[in-house]
Design a protein around this motif. Structure first.
Motif, PDB file in Angstrom:
ATOM      1  N   LEU A  20       0.711  -1.192   0.185  1.00  0.00           N
ATOM      2  CA  LEU A  20       0.210  -0.067   0.073  1.00  0.00           C
ATOM      3  C   LEU A  20       0.929   1.311   0.231  1.00  0.00           C
ATOM      4  O   LEU A  20       0.683   2.310  -0.407  1.00  0.00           O
ATOM      5  CB  LEU A  20      -0.774   0.028   1.301  1.00  0.00           C
ATOM      6  N   ALA A  21       1.988   1.305   0.758  1.00  0.00           N
ATOM      7  CA  ALA A  21       2.777   2.363   0.651  1.00  0.00           C
ATOM      8  C   ALA A  21       3.584   2.751  -0.599  1.00  0.00           C
ATOM      9  O   ALA A  21       4.084   3.698  -0.897  1.00  0.00           O
ATOM     10  CB  ALA A  21       4.086   2.137   1.811  1.00  0.00           C
ATOM     11  N   SER A  22       3.660   1.605  -1.486  1.00  0.00           N
ATOM     12  CA  SER A  22       4.471   1.746  -2.610  1.00  0.00           C
ATOM     13  C   SER A  22       3.531   2.492  -3.800  1.00  0.00           C
ATOM     14  O   SER A  22       3.916   2.967  -4.363  1.00  0.00           O
ATOM     15  CB  SER A  22       4.654   0.339  -3.037  1.00  0.00           C
ATOM     16  N   ILE A  23       2.140   2.510  -3.397  1.00  0.00           N
ATOM     17  CA  ILE A  23       1.348   3.483  -4.087  1.00  0.00           C
ATOM     18  C   ILE A  23       0.803   4.688  -3.508  1.00  0.00           C
ATOM     19  O   ILE A  23      -0.262   5.044  -3.779  1.00  0.00           O
ATOM     20  CB  ILE A  23      -0.065   2.580  -4.842  1.00  0.00           C
ATOM     21  N   ASP A  24       1.565   5.000  -2.651  1.00  0.00           N
ATOM     22  CA  ASP A  24       1.197   6.303  -1.684  1.00  0.00           C
ATOM     23  C   ASP A  24      -0.095   6.247  -0.920  1.00  0.00           C
ATOM     24  O   ASP A  24      -0.796   7.307  -0.841  1.00  0.00           O
ATOM     25  CB  ASP A  24       1.416   7.463  -2.461  1.00  0.00           C
ATOM     26  N   PHE A  25      -0.255   5.193  -0.348  1.00  0.00           N
ATOM     27  CA  PHE A  25      -1.707   4.994   0.473  1.00  0.00           C
ATOM     28  C   PHE A  25      -1.622   5.914   1.526  1.00  0.00           C
ATOM     29  O   PHE A  25      -0.515   5.858   2.205  1.00  0.00           O
ATOM     30  CB  PHE A  25      -1.918   3.544   0.587  1.00  0.00           C
ATOM     31  N   GLU A  26      -2.830   6.713   1.956  1.00  0.00           N
ATOM     32  CA  GLU A  26      -2.701   7.435   2.858  1.00  0.00           C
ATOM     33  C   GLU A  26      -3.440   6.873   4.010  1.00  0.00           C
ATOM     34  O   GLU A  26      -4.583   6.158   4.095  1.00  0.00           O
ATOM     35  CB  GLU A  26      -3.168   8.906   2.836  1.00  0.00           C
ATOM     36  N   TRP A  27      -2.870   6.621   5.258  1.00  0.00           N
ATOM     37  CA  TRP A  27      -3.243   5.665   6.349  1.00  0.00           C
ATOM     38  C   TRP A  27      -4.302   6.636   7.314  1.00  0.00           C
ATOM     39  O   TRP A  27      -5.282   5.973   7.667  1.00  0.00           O
ATOM     40  CB  TRP A  27      -2.187   5.315   7.243  1.00  0.00           C
ATOM     41  N   ALA A  28      -4.284   7.828   7.226  1.00  0.00           N
ATOM     42  CA  ALA A  28      -5.230   8.514   8.054  1.00  0.00           C
ATOM     43  C   ALA A  28      -5.887   9.909   7.383  1.00  0.00           C
ATOM     44  O   ALA A  28      -4.922  10.691   6.699  1.00  0.00           O
ATOM     45  CB  ALA A  28      -4.693   9.075   9.328  1.00  0.00           C
ATOM     46  N   LEU A  29      -6.951   9.949   7.138  1.00  0.00           N
ATOM     47  CA  LEU A  29      -7.423  11.119   6.503  1.00  0.00           C
ATOM     48  C   LEU A  29      -8.906  11.287   6.558  1.00  0.00           C
ATOM     49  O   LEU A  29      -9.669  10.197   6.950  1.00  0.00           O
ATOM     50  CB  LEU A  29      -7.309  11.026   4.720  1.00  0.00           C
ATOM     51  N   ILE A  30      -9.606  12.300   6.288  1.00  0.00           N
ATOM     52  CA  ILE A  30     -10.921  12.713   6.338  1.00  0.00           C
ATOM     53  C   ILE A  30     -11.516  11.868   5.037  1.00  0.00           C
ATOM     54  O   ILE A  30     -11.282  12.395   3.995  1.00  0.00           O
ATOM     55  CB  ILE A  30     -11.350  14.170   6.447  1.00  0.00           C
ATOM     56  N   ILE A  31     -12.470  10.798   5.188  1.00  0.00           N
ATOM     57  CA  ILE A  31     -13.076  10.226   3.945  1.00  0.00           C
ATOM     58  C   ILE A  31     -13.843  11.131   3.372  1.00  0.00           C
ATOM     59  O   ILE A  31     -15.047  11.581   3.637  1.00  0.00           O
ATOM     60  CB  ILE A  31     -13.617   8.727   4.422  1.00  0.00           C
ATOM     61  N   ARG A  32     -13.538  11.139   1.829  1.00  0.00           N
ATOM     62  CA  ARG A  32     -14.399  12.033   1.135  1.00  0.00           C
ATOM     63  C   ARG A  32     -15.975  11.361   0.709  1.00  0.00           C
ATOM     64  O   ARG A  32     -15.833  10.118   0.534  1.00  0.00           O
ATOM     65  CB  ARG A  32     -13.939  12.479  -0.238  1.00  0.00           C
ATOM     66  N   THR A  33     -16.547  12.039   0.964  1.00  0.00           N
ATOM     67  CA  THR A  33     -18.158  11.364   0.356  1.00  0.00           C
ATOM     68  C   THR A  33     -18.210  11.371  -1.202  1.00  0.00           C
ATOM     69  O   THR A  33     -17.345  12.040  -1.826  1.00  0.00           O
ATOM     70  CB  THR A  33     -19.283  12.216   0.785  1.00  0.00           C
ATOM     71  N   GLU A  34     -19.293  10.777  -1.686  1.00  0.00           N
ATOM     72  CA  GLU A  34     -19.249  10.612  -3.177  1.00  0.00           C
ATOM     73  C   GLU A  34     -19.544  11.893  -3.628  1.00  0.00           C
ATOM     74  O   GLU A  34     -19.213  12.262  -4.851  1.00  0.00           O
ATOM     75  CB  GLU A  34     -20.543   9.459  -3.556  1.00  0.00           C
ATOM     76  N   TRP A  35     -20.502  12.654  -2.996  1.00  0.00           N
ATOM     77  CA  TRP A  35     -20.951  14.136  -3.412  1.00  0.00           C
ATOM     78  C   TRP A  35     -19.689  14.846  -3.576  1.00  0.00           C
ATOM     79  O   TRP A  35     -19.432  15.501  -4.977  1.00  0.00           O
ATOM     80  CB  TRP A  35     -21.773  14.683  -2.272  1.00  0.00           C
ATOM     81  N   GLU A  36     -18.684  14.681  -2.813  1.00  0.00           N
ATOM     82  CA  GLU A  36     -17.440  15.554  -2.880  1.00  0.00           C
ATOM     83  C   GLU A  36     -16.544  15.025  -4.016  1.00  0.00           C
ATOM     84  O   GLU A  36     -15.954  15.767  -4.686  1.00  0.00           O
ATOM     85  CB  GLU A  36     -16.266  15.388  -1.608  1.00  0.00           C
ATOM     86  N   VAL A  37     -16.439  13.737  -4.245  1.00  0.00           N
ATOM     87  CA  VAL A  37     -15.645  13.286  -5.553  1.00  0.00           C
ATOM     88  C   VAL A  37     -16.308  13.906  -6.566  1.00  0.00           C
ATOM     89  O   VAL A  37     -15.692  14.280  -7.683  1.00  0.00           O
ATOM     90  CB  VAL A  37     -15.997  11.765  -5.635  1.00  0.00           C
ATOM     91  N   ARG A  38     -17.740  13.670  -6.863  1.00  0.00           N
ATOM     92  CA  ARG A  38     -18.446  14.251  -8.050  1.00  0.00           C
ATOM     93  C   ARG A  38     -18.179  15.940  -8.278  1.00  0.00           C
ATOM     94  O   ARG A  38     -18.087  16.111  -9.425  1.00  0.00           O
ATOM     95  CB  ARG A  38     -19.998  13.989  -7.906  1.00  0.00           C
ATOM     96  N   PHE A  39     -18.123  16.306  -7.059  1.00  0.00           N
ATOM     97  CA  PHE A  39     -18.116  17.787  -7.147  1.00  0.00           C
ATOM     98  C   PHE A  39     -16.497  18.230  -7.652  1.00  0.00           C
ATOM     99  O   PHE A  39     -16.522  19.055  -8.542  1.00  0.00           O
ATOM    100  CB  PHE A  39     -18.157  18.576  -5.909  1.00  0.00           C
ATOM    101  N   ASN A  40     -15.750  17.664  -7.320  1.00  0.00           N
ATOM    102  CA  ASN A  40     -14.357  17.692  -7.879  1.00  0.00           C
ATOM    103  C   ASN A  40     -14.443  17.347  -9.145  1.00  0.00           C
ATOM    104  O   ASN A  40     -13.451  17.985  -9.965  1.00  0.00           O
ATOM    105  CB  ASN A  40     -13.360  16.753  -7.010  1.00  0.00           C
ATOM    106  N   GLU A  41     -14.931  16.347  -9.777  1.00  0.00           N
ATOM    107  CA  GLU A  41     -15.015  16.045 -10.988  1.00  0.00           C
ATOM    108  C   GLU A  41     -15.646  17.061 -11.921  1.00  0.00           C
ATOM    109  O   GLU A  41     -15.284  17.542 -13.205  1.00  0.00           O
ATOM    110  CB  GLU A  41     -15.570  14.484 -11.383  1.00  0.00           C
ATOM    111  N   LEU A  42     -16.733  17.587 -11.363  1.00  0.00           N
ATOM    112  CA  LEU A  42     -17.403  18.903 -12.025  1.00  0.00           C
ATOM    113  C   LEU A  42     -16.523  20.097 -12.316  1.00  0.00           C
ATOM    114  O   LEU A  42     -16.389  20.924 -13.258  1.00  0.00           O
ATOM    115  CB  LEU A  42     -18.746  19.087 -11.274  1.00  0.00           C
TER     116      LEU A  42
END
Length: 220
Positions: A125-147
């Protein structure tokens, strides 16, 4: 997926996983001269698609890890939203990896014992820069970023109704307009003041004429 190595515990299609396992079993019996449903025709058919008769079975963890690598290649990070509708299993799996890592790092020996995280998995997981602690984004936030990305490329937020590059985004955009109308009418709605402000900050239009194809901004 690029191969025929369906994992033994593949939750998306358990029948296929069992069938693939059975083909290898029947092939082994066939070559041992024992009673088998395998035939020369079936062997030829399977080998024509690169079927491997002997291999180390890929675990479901490895399948999800490969899916995560594909996600990162497409979106630039490993922060799959927990409620991601395109692949709910991957969203839950990513959340679970962080939970197991948290257990492993605990001062409580009993919690550490419950963790399924291993040094090998941490390294992968570290080899692909996986972050162990973060505020999980909702799907709404993902779509907003895509927009926002769409607007940067095309100059507005008017995603066409049948946009093949990202079919989920136009559906989401349509839903925002519907939810906004319900909100304005005082009816039950998932729209909030914060979401309205976020959308209006990128000049989102609540009413728009449809049918105009998108044109990329010059120089992009």
């Amino acid at each position: 997926y690029g191969d025929c190595n369906v994992p033994n515990q593949w939750s998306k299609n358990p029948q296929l996983a069992r069938w693939v396992y059975q083909q290898r079993t029947q092939y082994r019996l066939y070559h041992e001269g024992k009673n088998s449903s395998m035939t020369e025709e079936r062997i030829s058919a399977l080998e024509s698609i690169g079927f491997e008769w002997v291999l180390l079975i890929q675990t479901e963890w490895e399948v999800r890890f490969d899916e995560l690598k594909n996600y990162k290649a497409k979106y630039g990070d490993c922060n799959v939203p927990k409620d991601w509708s395109e692949n709910p299993q991957l969203g839950r799996w990513v959340f679970t990896q962080r939970q197991h890592y948290k257990l492993l790092m605990s001062d409580d020996q009993e919690k550490r014992r419950k963790s399924q995280m291993t040094p090998g998995r941490i390294s992968a997981l570290a080899s692909i820069d996986f972050e162990w602690a973060l505020i999980i984004r909702t799907e709404w936030e993902v779509r907003f970023n895509e927009l926002k990305n769409y607007k940067e490329e095309y100059g507005d937020c008017n995603v066409p109704e049948r946009w093949s590059e990202n079919p989920q985004l136009p559906k989401w955009v349509s839903t925002q307009r519907t939810q906004y109308r319900l909100y304005q009418e005082g009816k039950k709605s998932r729209m909030t003041k914060e979401r309205i402000q976020a959308l209006e900050s990128i000049n989102f239009q609540w009413r728009v004429r449809r049918g105009r194809p998108p044109k990329k901004l010059s120089g992009r």
